[in-house]
Design an enzyme around this catalytic site. Structure first.
Site, mmCIF file in Angstrom:
data_model
loop_
_atom_site.group_PDB
_atom_site.id
_atom_site.type_symbol
_atom_site.label_atom_id
_atom_site.label_comp_id
_atom_site.label_asym_id
_atom_site.label_seq_id
_atom_site.Cartn_x
_atom_site.Cartn_y
_atom_site.Cartn_z
ATOM 1 N N SER A 172 -100.998 -31.144 19.536
ATOM 2 C CA SER A 172 -102.102 -30.186 19.652
ATOM 3 C C SER A 172 -101.482 -28.799 19.806
ATOM 4 O O SER A 172 -100.292 -28.674 20.137
ATOM 5 C CB SER A 172 -102.963 -30.517 20.877
ATOM 6 O OG SER A 172 -102.194 -30.311 22.052
ATOM 7 N N ASP A 209 -108.789 -27.999 11.428
ATOM 8 C CA ASP A 209 -110.109 -28.376 11.933
ATOM 9 C C ASP A 209 -111.060 -27.186 11.778
ATOM 10 O O ASP A 209 -111.137 -26.301 12.629
ATOM 11 C CB ASP A 209 -109.995 -28.798 13.405
ATOM 12 C CG ASP A 209 -111.341 -29.193 14.001
ATOM 13 O OD1 ASP A 209 -112.369 -29.065 13.302
ATOM 14 O OD2 ASP A 209 -111.360 -29.625 15.168
ATOM 15 N N ASP A 245 -102.499 -31.419 15.398
ATOM 16 C CA ASP A 245 -103.781 -32.055 15.696
ATOM 17 C C ASP A 245 -104.820 -30.964 15.997
ATOM 18 O O ASP A 245 -104.576 -30.117 16.863
ATOM 19 C CB ASP A 245 -103.570 -32.968 16.923
ATOM 20 C CG ASP A 245 -104.764 -33.823 17.234
ATOM 21 O OD1 ASP A 245 -105.496 -34.187 16.307
ATOM 22 O OD2 ASP A 245 -104.944 -34.142 18.430
ATOM 23 N N HIS A 246 -105.939 -30.975 15.301
ATOM 24 C CA HIS A 246 -106.988 -29.959 15.465
ATOM 25 C C HIS A 246 -106.425 -28.539 15.356
ATOM 26 O O HIS A 246 -106.698 -27.672 16.206
ATOM 27 C CB HIS A 246 -107.739 -30.131 16.793
ATOM 28 C CG HIS A 246 -108.509 -31.406 16.847
ATOM 29 N ND1 HIS A 246 -109.719 -31.569 16.207
ATOM 30 C CD2 HIS A 246 -108.212 -32.617 17.398
ATOM 31 C CE1 HIS A 246 -110.132 -32.812 16.388
ATOM 32 N NE2 HIS A 246 -109.248 -33.470 17.094
HETATM 33 P P1 13P Z 1 -108.140 -39.816 22.586
HETATM 34 O O1 13P Z 1 -107.483 -38.880 23.540
HETATM 35 O O2 13P Z 1 -109.521 -40.152 22.949
HETATM 36 O O3 13P Z 1 -107.287 -41.044 22.348
HETATM 37 O O4 13P Z 1 -108.244 -39.051 21.196
HETATM 38 C C1 13P Z 1 -107.095 -38.605 20.549
HETATM 39 C C2 13P Z 1 -107.420 -37.799 19.350
HETATM 40 O O5 13P Z 1 -108.378 -38.042 18.657
HETATM 41 C C3 13P Z 1 -106.514 -36.701 19.022
HETATM 42 O O6 13P Z 1 -107.043 -35.885 18.023
#
Ligand code: 13P
Length: 287
Positions: free
Chosen positions: A49, A105, A84-85
């Site tokens: 992230s 995202d 991530d995102h």
């Molecule tokens: P969780 O933290 O619910 O496992 O989700 C992880 C996620 O989707 C990262 O983008």
């Protein structure tokens, strides 16, 4: 060597299994996930992230750490390093830093703006052979500061984004980041089937993998999900194992305070969680 997520996800979609994306937070996390992937002969995606990237000292630090571990630990299974995102700016930054995969995202923008920005990220990423994940609808809950309303994706919008040439598509289907509340209604399989119909062969991504029951995971895979993201579950496992070690007073026995000992139980707990997920997702021996 880091690879794009394209080949591993297309293989997963065809073979009806899913590749896990496990988010990393530090060296212990990264080493535990890489070793477990190697031991289980499974492809793997390391998720970062924007907040975790900053925490670890910036994206070039992350790239250096991951590449170093792959080399020194003789990791030969396919590994993809993925933001991530990512915001638009974040996605561009990790492409420069040497990530092999990006998520842009744009789900909080209008669909028109999401399309425009996703298109631009695809243009830049594809010149370097980097895979791209886009998002339509939104994932409920919060992922490291990114808050989503949990809006179910519109299949027509998913089709528009898929046709841009994304490698993989995250679509909101009632999934939530973090722990699921007791009154959670479960995944919306009617929506997932409609999204699959509209998007054809694009591998679909299921975010919020923590706490989704095994039968729902299997059904989602049968309906085109080829990548499942897990973050919170590794964090909970790490915290629980570390708490037990300290509550048992083990840090006060001999050199139990040595970080290599103190962090050991948490490290093993992450390994066990990742192994369990790889078995559930069916990616064992698919490297
Ligand atoms: P969780 O933290 O619910 O496992 O989700 C992880 C996620 O989707 C990262 O983008």
């Amino acid at each position: 060597m880091l690879v794009s997520a394209k080949e591993m996800l297309n293989k997963a979609r065809e073979g009806k299994y899913a590749v896990g994306q496990f988010n990393i937070n530090n060296l212990e996390w990264t080493k535990a996930i890489l070793l477990t992937a190697q031991e289980n002969n499974s492809p793997v995606i390391l998720g970062v992230s924007e907040g975790a990237g900053k925490y670890m000292g910036g994206y070039t630090t992350v790239v250096g750490m991951v590449n170093g571990l792959i080399k020194e630990l003789n990791i030969t299974v396919p590994v993809s390093l993925h933001i991530d995102h990512g915001s638009y700016e974040g996605a561009l930054k990790v492409i420069e830093a040497g990530f092999s995969s990006v998520m842009f995202d744009g789900s909080h923008y209008s669909i028109e703006e999401n399309i425009e920005k996703t298109k631009e990220i695809i243009r830049i990423a594809s010149e370097k052979g980097i895979s791209v994940e886009a998002e339509v609808g939104s994932i409920g809950g919060e992922e490291d500061g990114v808050v989503g309303a949990g809006e179910i994706a519109d299949p027509a919008e998913c089709k528009q984004i898929a046709e841009l040439g994304v490698t993989m598509l995250a679509a909101g289907i009632g999934n939530i980041h973090g722990k699921y509340p007791a009154n959670w209604k479960g995944l919306d399989f009617t929506a997932l089937a409609a999204i699959k119909d509209a998007t054809g062969d694009v591998p679909l991504v299921l975010h919020g993998g923590t706490g989704i029951p095994a039968d729902m995971i299997q059904k989602a895979i049968s309906l085109g999900v080829a990548k499942i993201n897990v973050n919170t579950e590794c964090q909970l496992a790490f915290a629980e194992a570390t708490r037990k070690y300290i509550e048992a007073g083990k840090d006060l026995e001999g050199k139990g305070f040595d970080p290599r000992k103190l962090l050991g139980p948490g490290f093993e707990a992450i390994k066990a969680t990742v192994k369990e997920k790889m078995e559930l997702f069916g990616s064992v021996n698919k490297a």
